[in-house]
Write a protein that holds these residues in place. Sequence first.
Motif, PDB file in Angstrom:
ATOM      1  N   PRO A  73      50.553  27.872  30.963  1.00  0.00           N
ATOM      2  CA  PRO A  73      49.170  27.537  31.357  1.00  0.00           C
ATOM      3  C   PRO A  73      48.931  27.797  32.847  1.00  0.00           C
ATOM      4  N   LEU A  74      48.429  28.962  33.176  1.00  0.00           N
ATOM      5  CA  LEU A  74      48.182  29.326  34.574  1.00  0.00           C
ATOM      6  C   LEU A  74      46.847  28.754  35.040  1.00  0.00           C
ATOM      7  N   ASP A  75      46.865  28.109  36.208  1.00  0.00           N
ATOM      8  CA  ASP A  75      45.668  27.537  36.825  1.00  0.00           C
ATOM      9  C   ASP A  75      45.161  28.543  37.871  1.00  0.00           C
ATOM     10  N   VAL A  76      44.106  29.290  37.536  1.00  0.00           N
ATOM     11  CA  VAL A  76      43.632  30.356  38.415  1.00  0.00           C
ATOM     12  C   VAL A  76      43.051  29.819  39.726  1.00  0.00           C
ATOM     13  N   PRO A  77      42.205  28.763  39.724  1.00  0.00           N
ATOM     14  CA  PRO A  77      41.739  28.224  41.013  1.00  0.00           C
ATOM     15  C   PRO A  77      42.893  27.770  41.910  1.00  0.00           C
ATOM     16  N   VAL A 134      40.311  36.000  50.437  1.00  0.00           N
ATOM     17  CA  VAL A 134      41.404  35.994  49.458  1.00  0.00           C
ATOM     18  C   VAL A 134      41.239  37.213  48.556  1.00  0.00           C
ATOM     19  N   PRO A 135      42.179  38.173  48.577  1.00  0.00           N
ATOM     20  CA  PRO A 135      42.007  39.425  47.816  1.00  0.00           C
ATOM     21  C   PRO A 135      42.544  39.327  46.392  1.00  0.00           C
ATOM     22  N   LEU A 136      41.941  38.453  45.591  1.00  0.00           N
ATOM     23  CA  LEU A 136      42.365  38.283  44.201  1.00  0.00           C
ATOM     24  C   LEU A 136      41.324  38.881  43.269  1.00  0.00           C
ATOM     25  N   SER A 137      41.770  39.776  42.398  1.00  0.00           N
ATOM     26  CA  SER A 137      40.892  40.316  41.358  1.00  0.00           C
ATOM     27  C   SER A 137      41.478  39.948  40.005  1.00  0.00           C
ATOM     28  N   VAL A 138      40.609  39.623  39.064  1.00  0.00           N
ATOM     29  CA  VAL A 138      41.034  39.176  37.733  1.00  0.00           C
ATOM     30  C   VAL A 138      40.471  40.122  36.686  1.00  0.00           C
ATOM     31  N   THR A 139      41.331  40.614  35.818  1.00  0.00           N
ATOM     32  CA  THR A 139      40.925  41.499  34.730  1.00  0.00           C
ATOM     33  C   THR A 139      41.397  40.900  33.416  1.00  0.00           C
TER      34      THR A 139
END
Length: 466
Positions: free
Chosen positions: A30-34, A71-76
């Motif tokens: 269970p990954l917590d993205v925030p 913050v250089p985070l991109s989500v696909t």
Amino acid sequence: MLWEFARSLFPDRPGALGINAAEAVSLRGPLDVPRLRAAMADLIARHDALRLVFVSGGDDPSIRFLDDVPVPLSVTDLSGLPAELRTVRLDELLRGAEDRPFDVYTAPLWQVRLIRLGDSHHVLAVTLCHLIADGRSAQLVLRDLGVAYGCRGGAVAPPAPVSGYSTTMDTGRLDGERARAAAEYWRDRLRPLPREEVFPSVDRSASVDTGIELRVRVDFPDRVTAGLRHAAAAHRTTPFLVMLGAYRALLAASTGRPRTVIGTTTSGRGPRTAEVVGQFTTNTYVATTVPADATLADVVRLVHGESALAIRHAAPYKLVASAANDDFSRQRPWPQMNLYDVWFQSDLPPRPPVFAGLTVSPAPVGPPADAPSAEAVPVPLRPDQPGWLAMTRKRVTPWVLADTGGTGITVAYGPAFFDRRQVTDWTRDYVAVLTALFEEPDRRLTDIRLSAERRPVGTSGATAPA
């Protein structure tokens, strides 16, 4: 050095070269993205190299460390795709992350891509512009990101402060006397500069895309790895230098050329920089002249001694290039590849990070396990640049990544100039020479039999396998 090379191909856009330090891991659970995003902000505060940006170009660029960057985070999200298409798309995204271009005048010069494959399965890919970070840094970013993720959840205590890149990057500068000694050493070792091709090549650039690089992985049998380690102990050296010695012996036997310059690299790190994100690698050049009657053991001893001297005289590229080439300043940008005949370097072993509550495993960039052993990697070069074709040929001359543990090598080459059969013969010969090195260390180079007869490379620099 990387700046010099990048500018030689993309004068106005050095970051367009797409040479990066990249690592990717698979995360299950269970990954917590925030929480991940917050951990990345902590990472930005911890490592000032992640806030580095170029503020001027030219021959000698200047840089600046910003107070903060986004913050250089991109989500696909690929979870809705069919399994087969999802695998293909994942591979495309990982490849794109590995060789993506950067605008070096706009921060941040790194990126984290999170790829969602399912409710409890993600792939996390870190990409840092190689101009600001080395391969060890990519591993450090993943490791510290895992630590920061754990801290944000209260699973682990915050790490101790780390020295900044801005305060450690000057520690490797040479004083006047050491700089003069280094210049004298490299002037002696690198002149005359390489002018001929070591590997026979053809020009198929009209029919084969010069922007493609193929890679072939060769895993050593267990007995070869064991023999290699035994030989390293017997010679009081490292498995890597035994592998480099075998490579040097193969070049001498296959080309008939006594002198060859092999380019390689060192980590450039010490106790003060072991935990710092930044670019610390230092290129060195192992210039050796092998006697015609040398044995395999002789070559290992020669390579070991010359490597030690090269590391002792390690110096910035500008100093080395100026020592080797009197016209360096006038010819800039002058690519680093002009200093060596062939390239052979060690490959960092994987060091999976720890993410609290998640199962972590490597997620290497590449085709599925049942795909052919040669994988295509785009090389972003433009055909409208001066000297482009000659530079491209040298850029994709077969080069080697050797596992530091002695378990195998990866060979990369450009199919526009080198034949697959050539590379296959070469890798077979290499393993045979490496095996002979620990089974028959007193065998002379003149007694080595190759899988394909070759004529020595002459002044034209272009002979073909028989």
